[in-house]
Design an enzyme around this catalytic site. Structure first.
Site, PDB file in Angstrom:
ATOM      1  N   SER A   8      39.234  42.711  36.466  1.00 38.27           N
ATOM      2  CA  SER A   8      39.347  42.593  35.565  1.00 38.27           C
ATOM      3  C   SER A   8      38.052  41.649  34.373  1.00 38.27           C
ATOM      4  CB  SER A   8      40.411  41.884  35.637  1.00 38.27           C
ATOM      5  OG  SER A   8      41.842  40.848  35.355  1.00 38.27           O
TER       6      SER A   8
ATOM      7  N   GLN B  30      36.974  45.428  26.205  1.00 36.63           N
ATOM      8  CA  GLN B  30      38.563  45.159  25.386  1.00 36.63           C
ATOM      9  C   GLN B  30      37.729  43.597  24.161  1.00 36.63           C
ATOM     10  OE1 GLN B  30      39.555  40.766  27.219  1.00 36.63           O
ATOM     11  NE2 GLN B  30      41.641  42.167  27.885  1.00 36.63           N
TER      12      GLN B  30
ATOM     13  N   TYR C 233      44.574  34.507  21.399  1.00 35.79           N
ATOM     14  CA  TYR C 233      44.442  34.692  20.837  1.00 35.79           C
ATOM     15  C   TYR C 233      44.506  35.210  19.461  1.00 35.79           C
ATOM     16  CZ  TYR C 233      40.321  33.231  24.605  1.00 35.79           C
ATOM     17  OH  TYR C 233      40.391  32.995  25.531  1.00 35.79           O
TER      18      TYR C 233
ATOM     19  N   ARG D  50      38.906  37.210  39.803  1.00 35.64           N
ATOM     20  CA  ARG D  50      37.966  36.211  40.389  1.00 35.64           C
ATOM     21  C   ARG D  50      37.307  36.793  42.158  1.00 35.64           C
ATOM     22  NH1 ARG D  50      41.711  32.952  38.790  1.00 35.64           N
ATOM     23  NH2 ARG D  50      40.363  30.870  37.218  1.00 35.64           N
TER      24      ARG D  50
END
Length: 799
Positions: A434, A513, A594, A736
């Site tokens: 991710s 991204q 964002y 994570r």
């Protein structure tokens, strides 16, 4: 398993809500035995009474129950082996009595469009609710507990003054809880399905789930045996289906007859019967606190969990066990109640999360009806995320293997190691690294750190490695340490990284991204103060509307039409550079508050022009940017969009909005939707938990048919296999876990003994494909005991 809620009389005192009364603090340990008042004579209250009296016969314990001893509702009660183990340890006599009356079975039958699939190895034990109450009544009387039937309990404030401990076991409609509501702060959520609790005079040979697709909508039956000649039957359907079918205008007898006809196949044509049965909706009860002074909640008064995953009786009995233990272990009542709450709340919260997942699965059952029948069955069995792919394989390998074959898994291939195609890109497995902001760039340039960080994860076996959010302009950065693609030097630096991935980790794709920080920009590095403004050198911010992210944040300027055009061109230029830099996939960041996300949420977009107001208008600018980027991004390379499926805040974007947002992007050519949640407003209230965001991805995928990427506390390869095989997602993005272990995917393959093409070890690392040996920590155990030492048989005079 099923527990009765809300459709019959409840135990204990009744009354209207009133301000919380005051009373003395809980007493410290004294030389006199405790005086205990228990409000409610259901299984939880009775078992607490029996336990407390058995542990100290001197205790003066009284149970108030407003109904008669043989008055009850519902039919069967299911208890887990874990709960039974606790009962056996705490009170062998009750356990022995329960054992005499249990009905046990192992199988679950799932009937989907006339096809029945059976999964075994589950292990259930049930008995009649009346039988359970009889056993507990007898045990309480034998121990000397005073049982007051047909008696309303005195008000809780009065009980608190005259007793050392007051246990409120007065059910989902607890008046004790309502009396102390300002202190306990309960939240009661009513859900979308109606259900009715019935019985049949025969024993199912398995736990049975049956689906009826009627002209009015989908209905479902949950059935299980609780005696050699009796079964509990719960019929459930969404509120709108219930009304369309006319159940809102039928009496009890007619409802029962109609349910028996609808599920005649499951019942073998037999009738159903009731016991004070009425249609009701499930209510989830959560309390911020479980005690006040010397008053404590137990069972449904404190919490409820949907009947499709766990019995309320089971939870109440476990509460009683924990409360009794804490009263034995702690020096005073106050400490005991604090310890009880500390022990039970996390356990119950976990159960309630699983129950919520199961409840919502059944609410949205219609989404899954077109799945292949075995996948549908697997999806149902794993709906709460407590039963997983690996767990189910241990219980019933034959069933699980049949689901895998139907899904298309080659022999010996876990679902996570099947390929997936997006446009011209074939991903060799279903694992995505991710996007994770590293805040380690200088002037937007990715450097050696990014090469090592992304390169290591590319070597670790994931099919797709995503960059952090790469900013389309200097002013669009979140922090001074964010990377960019707004000049040629940055593009060259990214090319160095993509070349490394393609050369040294062939078969691994790397995606970029693209995003703009909007009102969340010009902040410190994460470890210096996340979302805090820079101490100096701040740059001006822009956003959909001039709303600061949080108190103390900089107020952004509302973007003009001309500025919107400029930003769209910045995205287009960055996408062109990304293509030249060799990225395989591009993701447009429309999440987490964002810039583009700020247009989507009504909490952050207060515009009155063509870019604000309705959802269609709020979508306008993000879609314009998407179209512009898609126009320069190579046709054969896929493009995805990350969204926040919920703002976790009142008045914000929710699940239904997320479906429409995803639908709009899919219609404009998005190849997949990356489904995240939250981080849009600072005062959000996320419902954290394992895989807590995946239901949003599931809903989007199975509503509109677009591929999705699920993300959010997916931490194990077992979770990935479960989600993929159930058809709730197409890809799983993990963040994570990949920080903890860059080789997470390769290690997942090794743990599952998978050595196929979807997870090849880089040749220099091949020697590490097996877990390293460790020193032995065990020691040989004695196996043969020598005979007892004996003196030799000496002869007189002998030597």
């Amino acid at each position: 398993m099923p527990s009765r809620q809300g459709s019959g009389p409840t135990s204990g005192a009744r009354g209207t809500a009133r301000p919380a009364p005051t009373h003395p603090q809980s007493p410290m340990t004294t030389d006199h035995p405790l005086r205990v008042a228990i409000v409610g004579g259901g299984p939880g209250g009775l078992y607490a009474a029996a336990l407390l009296k058995r542990l100290d016969p001197r205790r003066d314990i009284t149970v108030w129950e407003r109904n008669a001893p043989d008055d009850t509702f519902g039919f069967g009660v299911v208890l887990s082996d874990e709960t039974l183990g606790g009962i056996e340890h705490a009170d062998p006599q009750v356990y022995e009595e329960l054992q005499k009356h249990f009905t046990r079975w192992d199988d679950i039958d799932i009937v989907h469009r006339t096809t029945r699939h059976t999964s075994g190895g589950h292990g259930f034990a049930a008995l009649g609710r009346k039988r359970l109450l009889d056993i507990l009544h007898t045990r309480c009387r034998d121990l000397g507990v005073e049982l007051k039937f047909r008696s309303e309990a005195p008000p809780p404030a009065r009980l608190a003054e005259s007793h050392d401990l007051v246990i409120a076991a007065d059910g989902v409609h607890s008046t004790t809880r309502e009396a102390y509501a300002p202190v306990l702060r309960p939240r009661v959520t009513t859900h979308r399905c109606r259900y009715i609790w019935l019985a049949a005079d025969f024993a199912f040979d398995a736990f049975r789930f049956e689906i009826a697709e009627t002209e009015h909508g989908v209905m479902q039956l949950h059935g299980y045996p609780y005696a050699p000649d009796a079964s509990t039957v719960i019929v459930e359907m969404r509120e709108e289906v219930w009304r369309a079918a006319g159940f809102d205008d039928t009496d009890e007898s007619e409802s029962i007859d109609r349910c028996a006809k609808i599920f005649a196949d499951a019942l073998g044509g037999r009738p159903l019967r009731s016991n004070k049965s009425a249609w009701t909706t499930f209510r989830t009860v959560v309390n911020e606190r479980w005690s006040h002074g010397n008053v404590v909640l137990l069972g449904d008064a404190a919490h409820t969990a949907h009947f499709s995953i766990g019995s309320g009786t089971k939870l109440a009995v476990e509460d009683a066990l924990a409360l009794a233990a804490c009263l034995e272990e702690q020096p005073d009542v106050a400490s005991a109640l604090s310890a009880y709450e500390e022990e039970r709340k996390p356990v119950v919260a976990s159960t309630q999360r699983a129950a919520r997942a199961s409840l919502e699965w059944f609410e949205n059952l219609g989404l899954y009806l077109d799945q292949p029948s075995r996948q549908f069955a697997f999806n149902l069995l794993t709906r709460s995320r407590r039963v997983t792919h690996d767990n189910l394989r241990l219980r019933d390998a034959h069933f699980t293997e049949s689901v895998e074959r139907e899904f298309g898994c080659p022999p010996g291939t876990p679902p996570m190691f099947t390929p997936f195609r997006l446009r011209g890109l074939t991903l060799r497995n279903r694992v995505v690294v991710s996007p994770m902001d590293m805040y380690s760039a200088v002037d937007g340039l990715p450097g050696d750190f990014h090469l090592v960080h992304l390169g290591a994860r590319a070597l670790g076996g994931a099919a797709l490695v995503m960059t952090e959010m790469v900013c389309v302009s200097e002013e669009g950065r979140i922090t001074p340490g964010c990377t960019g693609l707004y000049n040629g030097r940055q593009a060259e630096a990214w090319r160095r990284i993509t070349d490394f991935v393609h050369t040294q980790a062939p078969g691994t794709a790397i995606g970029v991204q693209l995003g703009h920080s909007g009102r969340k920009g010009s902040t410190r590095l994460m470890w210096e103060g996340m979302d805090e403004p820079l101490p100096d050198g701040n740059w001006p911010l822009v956003a959909a509307s001039p709303i600061p992210y949080k108190p103390g944040s900089q107020t952004p300027r509302e973007l003009s039409r001309a500025q919107l055009t400029d930003i769209r061109e910045q995205f287009t230029a960055a996408a062109w550079r990304a293509a030249r830099a060799g990225f395989d996939l591009l993701e447009l960041h429309c999440a987490h508050g964002y810039l583009l996300s700020g247009f989507l949420s009504p909490l952050t977009n207060r515009r009155t022009d063509a870019y604000g107001g309705s959802l269609q208008k709020r979508l306008r600018f993000p879609l314009e940017v998407f179209d512009a980027v898609r126009g320069v991004w190579p046709e054969e390379r896929p493009m995805t969009v990350r969204i926040s499926a919920t703002d976790w805040a009142e008045g914000g974007t929710g699940a239904e909005d997320a479906v429409e947002i995803a639908r709009a992007f899919a219609a404009h050519g998005a190849d997949a939707i990356d489904v995240s949640t939250g981080q849009v407003v600072a005062d959000e209230h996320p419902e954290f938990g394992r895989s807590y965001q995946t239901p949003y991805a599931d809903r989007i995928r199975n509503t509109i048919g677009v591929p999705v990427i699920a993300v959010g506390a997916i931490s194990s390869w077992d979770d990935v296999n479960s989600l993929i095989l159930a058809g709730r997602t197409d890809l799983c993005a993990l963040a994570r876990p990949h920080l903890y272990d860059p080789h997470w995917t390769l290690h997942a393959a090794a743990d599952q003994s998978y050595t196929g093409p979807a997870a090849p070890w880089p040749p220099p690392y091949a020697a590490g494909s097996r877990r390293p040996q460790t020193g032995r920590t065990d020691t040989p155990k004695p196996r043969l005991r020598p005979p007892a030492l004996q003196l030799p048989n000496l002869r007189p005079g002998g030597g």
